[in-house]
Design a protein around this motif. Structure first.
Motif, PDB file in Angstrom:
ATOM      1  N   SER A 189       0.837  -1.206   0.000  1.00  0.00           N
ATOM      2  CA  SER A 189       0.000   0.000   0.000  1.00  0.00           C
ATOM      3  C   SER A 189       0.871   1.255   0.000  1.00  0.00           C
ATOM      4  O   SER A 189       0.523   2.276  -0.588  1.00  0.00           O
ATOM      5  CB  SER A 189      -0.957  -0.003   1.193  1.00  0.00           C
ATOM      6  OG  SER A 189      -0.227  -0.076   2.375  1.00  0.00           O
ATOM      7  N   LYS A 249       1.880   1.756  -3.517  1.00  0.00           N
ATOM      8  CA  LYS A 249       0.770   2.272  -4.319  1.00  0.00           C
ATOM      9  C   LYS A 249       0.514   3.751  -4.029  1.00  0.00           C
ATOM     10  O   LYS A 249       0.212   4.522  -4.938  1.00  0.00           O
ATOM     11  CB  LYS A 249      -0.499   1.448  -4.042  1.00  0.00           C
ATOM     12  CG  LYS A 249      -0.517   0.144  -4.812  1.00  0.00           C
ATOM     13  CD  LYS A 249      -1.679  -0.718  -4.419  1.00  0.00           C
ATOM     14  CE  LYS A 249      -2.991  -0.106  -4.839  1.00  0.00           C
ATOM     15  NZ  LYS A 249      -4.132  -0.897  -4.360  1.00  0.00           N
ATOM     16  N   SER A 250       0.665   4.123  -2.782  1.00  0.00           N
ATOM     17  CA  SER A 250       0.441   5.529  -2.439  1.00  0.00           C
ATOM     18  C   SER A 250       1.481   6.414  -3.111  1.00  0.00           C
ATOM     19  O   SER A 250       1.212   7.553  -3.494  1.00  0.00           O
ATOM     20  CB  SER A 250       0.482   5.714  -0.919  1.00  0.00           C
ATOM     21  OG  SER A 250       1.793   5.546  -0.450  1.00  0.00           O
ATOM     22  N   GLU A 297       0.304   6.889  -6.564  1.00  0.00           N
ATOM     23  CA  GLU A 297      -0.874   7.758  -6.540  1.00  0.00           C
ATOM     24  C   GLU A 297      -0.468   9.221  -6.355  1.00  0.00           C
ATOM     25  O   GLU A 297      -1.063  10.120  -6.941  1.00  0.00           O
ATOM     26  CB  GLU A 297      -1.796   7.312  -5.395  1.00  0.00           C
ATOM     27  CG  GLU A 297      -3.262   7.568  -5.669  1.00  0.00           C
ATOM     28  CD  GLU A 297      -4.158   6.785  -4.727  1.00  0.00           C
ATOM     29  OE1 GLU A 297      -3.667   6.397  -3.648  1.00  0.00           O
ATOM     30  OE2 GLU A 297      -5.318   6.570  -5.084  1.00  0.00           O
ATOM     31  N   PHE A 336      -4.894   3.636 -10.860  1.00  0.00           N
ATOM     32  CA  PHE A 336      -4.707   2.191 -10.941  1.00  0.00           C
ATOM     33  C   PHE A 336      -5.714   1.533 -11.866  1.00  0.00           C
ATOM     34  O   PHE A 336      -6.882   1.912 -11.903  1.00  0.00           O
ATOM     35  CB  PHE A 336      -4.784   1.571  -9.550  1.00  0.00           C
ATOM     36  CG  PHE A 336      -3.760   2.122  -8.620  1.00  0.00           C
ATOM     37  CD1 PHE A 336      -2.417   1.906  -8.865  1.00  0.00           C
ATOM     38  CD2 PHE A 336      -4.129   2.903  -7.536  1.00  0.00           C
ATOM     39  CE1 PHE A 336      -1.456   2.434  -8.031  1.00  0.00           C
ATOM     40  CE2 PHE A 336      -3.177   3.442  -6.705  1.00  0.00           C
ATOM     41  CZ  PHE A 336      -1.837   3.208  -6.943  1.00  0.00           C
ATOM     42  N   GLU A 339      -4.221  -4.946 -10.395  1.00  0.00           N
ATOM     43  CA  GLU A 339      -3.079  -5.263  -9.541  1.00  0.00           C
ATOM     44  C   GLU A 339      -3.175  -6.703  -9.063  1.00  0.00           C
ATOM     45  O   GLU A 339      -4.216  -7.355  -9.194  1.00  0.00           O
ATOM     46  CB  GLU A 339      -3.075  -4.348  -8.312  1.00  0.00           C
ATOM     47  CG  GLU A 339      -4.273  -4.624  -7.412  1.00  0.00           C
ATOM     48  CD  GLU A 339      -4.425  -3.640  -6.285  1.00  0.00           C
ATOM     49  OE1 GLU A 339      -4.384  -2.435  -6.572  1.00  0.00           O
ATOM     50  OE2 GLU A 339      -4.597  -4.085  -5.147  1.00  0.00           O
ATOM     51  N   THR A 357      -1.849  -8.657  -5.482  1.00  0.00           N
ATOM     52  CA  THR A 357      -1.133  -8.495  -4.223  1.00  0.00           C
ATOM     53  C   THR A 357       0.033  -9.476  -4.168  1.00  0.00           C
ATOM     54  O   THR A 357      -0.069 -10.591  -4.681  1.00  0.00           O
ATOM     55  CB  THR A 357      -2.058  -8.742  -3.020  1.00  0.00           C
ATOM     56  OG1 THR A 357      -2.887  -9.864  -3.323  1.00  0.00           O
ATOM     57  CG2 THR A 357      -2.910  -7.550  -2.729  1.00  0.00           C
ATOM     58  N   VAL A 364       1.404  -4.083 -10.271  1.00  0.00           N
ATOM     59  CA  VAL A 364       0.314  -3.103 -10.312  1.00  0.00           C
ATOM     60  C   VAL A 364       0.356  -2.401 -11.664  1.00  0.00           C
ATOM     61  O   VAL A 364       1.427  -2.045 -12.160  1.00  0.00           O
ATOM     62  CB  VAL A 364       0.398  -2.115  -9.120  1.00  0.00           C
ATOM     63  CG1 VAL A 364       1.743  -1.440  -9.028  1.00  0.00           C
ATOM     64  CG2 VAL A 364      -0.712  -1.092  -9.173  1.00  0.00           C
ATOM     65  N   PHE A 377      -1.015   0.723 -13.939  1.00  0.00           N
ATOM     66  CA  PHE A 377      -1.568   2.064 -13.715  1.00  0.00           C
ATOM     67  C   PHE A 377      -1.325   2.936 -14.933  1.00  0.00           C
ATOM     68  O   PHE A 377      -0.475   2.645 -15.767  1.00  0.00           O
ATOM     69  CB  PHE A 377      -0.925   2.694 -12.475  1.00  0.00           C
ATOM     70  CG  PHE A 377       0.574   2.809 -12.541  1.00  0.00           C
ATOM     71  CD1 PHE A 377       1.374   1.731 -12.193  1.00  0.00           C
ATOM     72  CD2 PHE A 377       1.190   3.974 -12.962  1.00  0.00           C
ATOM     73  CE1 PHE A 377       2.751   1.812 -12.257  1.00  0.00           C
ATOM     74  CE2 PHE A 377       2.578   4.067 -13.039  1.00  0.00           C
ATOM     75  CZ  PHE A 377       3.360   2.972 -12.675  1.00  0.00           C
TER      76      PHE A 377
END
Lengths: 181, 68
Positions: free
Chosen positions: A47, A50-51, A54, A60, A63, A65, A94, A96
């Protein structure tokens, strides 16, 4: 092919042209986390990763995990003058879309990520490209959507079915790339 | 009449993904080397994509560079 299929093509060209105008490119970041992390830590690190994307303006698409996988060969990573060798890792990815100008800073930060053993950033397409291990992936996406509330729970499974009627498709899920090059 | 032989054309696979180890490992020999077009019957376009996918998978240690 029925007319509905043509509609899908027309739709995809429109969005792709739109994306080209906006200067948006679809990327995929595949990575290995070091196996010394615990299951909970992996989720946290994922996470965090991902942040980071972002923050740079990425949105996104799909993805998976990180899951424990056996490596085909030994990979070593040097952290603070100690070289560590690993034969397994948590592999996740992921997908994006982001402005191409933002990808270099993203890569720089990913490179500095301490728990990442190895990573790869590739340009790809919006549609699902996985064929072989689809069940596993869609399950993973489902689990992710339960947590994060993402939109493409059904798209993974749907994307490959070639006779999907156009009116049933979610807005962004099935987008065939036109062959025109 | 010659039947269509390319695995990717037959299965309507337009993009070959490096994460698809089950699929791309069909196109490496026991040593881990890429099987040529002559043997695999893959179209030129797919073969180029396949080669890229295999090389990416090797880099990410999903496939071996050299298997024994």
């Amino acid at each position: 092919m029925p007319i509905s299929c043509d509609n899908v093509y027309a739709m995809s060209t429109k969005t792709e042209q739109h994306e080209r105008q906006e200067g948006i490119q679809v990327y995929e970041l595949g990575f290995h986390f070091v196996p010394t992390l615990s299951e909970d830590e992996v989720v946290v690190q994922f996470s965090h990763l991902k942040s980071l994307i972002e923050k740079k303006g990425g949105t996104f698409i799909s993805e998976e995990t990180p899951l424990m996988t056996k490596l085909a060969y030994e990979i070593s990573k040097t952290v603070k003058a100690t070289k560590k060798r690993y034969t397994s890792a948590f592999f996740g990815w992921v997908k994006f879309s982001v402005n191409p100008e933002a990808i270099a800073p993203i890569e720089k930060e990913v490179k500095a990520f301490e728990s990442i053993l190895r990573y790869i950033i590739i340009t790809t397409v919006r549609e699902n490209t996985l064929v072989g291990s689809r069940e596993a992936v869609s399950a993973a996406t489902l689990a992710a959507s339960k947590k994060g509330g993402s939109k493409e729970a059904g798209s993974e499974a749907e994307a490959s079915v070639e006779t999907t009627p156009a009116d049933e498709t979610p807005v962004t899920s099935v987008e065939e790339t036109p062959i025109a090059e | 009449m010659i039947t269509k032989q390319c695995y990717f054309s037959q299965n309507n696979i337009k993009h070959i993904d490096y994460k698809d180890v089950d699929v791309i490992s069909k196109f490496i020999n026991p040593h881990g080397r890429i099987i040529g077009r002559k043997r695999s019957g893959v179209t030129a376009k797919s073969q180029r994509q396949l080669a890229t996918a295999i090389k990416r998978a090797r880099f990410m240690a999903l496939l071996p560079y050299v298997a024994n």
